[in-house]
Design a protein around this motif. Structure first.
Motif, short mmCIF file in Angstrom:
data_model
loop_
_atom_site.label_atom_id
_atom_site.label_comp_id
_atom_site.label_asym_id
_atom_site.label_seq_id
_atom_site.Cartn_x
_atom_site.Cartn_y
_atom_site.Cartn_z
N GLU A 189 -6.79 -1.99 9.22
CA GLU A 189 -5.64 -2.84 8.86
C GLU A 189 -5.93 -4.30 9.17
OE1 GLU A 189 -0.88 -2.55 9.29
OE2 GLU A 189 -1.97 -2.54 11.19
N LYS A 195 -7.09 -5.28 5.63
CA LYS A 195 -5.74 -5.63 5.21
C LYS A 195 -5.32 -4.89 3.94
CE LYS A 195 -6.06 -10.21 7.35
NZ LYS A 195 -6.52 -9.66 8.56
N ASN A 196 -5.72 -3.60 3.83
CA ASN A 196 -5.37 -2.84 2.64
C ASN A 196 -4.69 -1.52 2.95
OD1 ASN A 196 -7.62 -1.56 3.68
ND2 ASN A 196 -8.79 -1.59 1.79
N ILE A 237 0.35 -7.84 0.54
CA ILE A 237 -1.03 -7.38 0.71
C ILE A 237 -1.82 -7.68 -0.55
CG2 ILE A 237 -2.49 -5.33 0.91
CD1 ILE A 237 -0.39 -4.21 2.85
#
Length: 168
Positions: free
Chosen positions: A112, A116-117, A141
């Motif tokens: 994460e 960041k997905n 996102i």
């Protein structure tokens, strides 16, 4: 439809299965919820479920789902990512006897933070809020991902052009 998968680890993940079943029982979620329960001992009463699904059925469920919720096993959330989904990841925890240690928590946090997905939910009581706010979270996102992809593509294009110019 919301699809939940807990993978094939031999320890139960009753905490997540029960939570999702209770959301459906209380009509807190109107949409269909389909659960892959694995070795969980809790038997859902309000959701469609199966202990396991074939790979083809799993892929179909992931592709059709509005939201995919997985445990912290990389194979499960990578399947969702490959289908273009931003999964909500609920890592198994040692304190609930869902795994032998907390490596899923550590791994999910790292993914994460760096990629960041995925959306990590460590406190199960926060899961309903993430489901309710899913589209907004994903839009933020996706904006970040698109910007990073654009930057990468621009840099890559410059690099290729530079190499081509040197070879002329």
């Amino acid at each position: 439809m919301i699809f939940v998968t807990v993978g094939t680890h031999e320890q139960p993940f009753n905490r997540l299965i029960r939570y999702m079943d209770n959301l459906k029982e209380g009509d807190e979620l109107q949409e269909e919820i389909i659960l892959q329960t694995g070795f969980s001992t809790y038997k859902p009463r309000n959701c469609k479920w199966s202990v396991l699904y074939s790979y083809q059925d799993m892929m179909k469920l992931v592709e059709e789902a509005r939201i995919v919720i997985t445990h912290g096993g990389p194979s499960s959330f990578i399947m969702a990512l490959q289908a273009g989904k931003v999964p909500i990841v609920v890592p198994r925890k040692k304190c609930f006897r869902e795994h032998v240690n907390n490596h899923q928590v550590k791994f999910a946090r790292a993914v994460e933070e760096h990629q960041k997905n995925i959306i990590v939910v460590e406190n199960i009581e926060e899961l309903k809020g993430k489901i309710d706010d899913y589209e907004r979270i994903v839009s933020l996102i996706n904006i970040k991902l698109e910007n990073n992809q654009m930057k990468f593509n621009e840099e890559f294009e410059r690099l290729v052009e530079g190499v081509l110019m040197k070879n002329q």
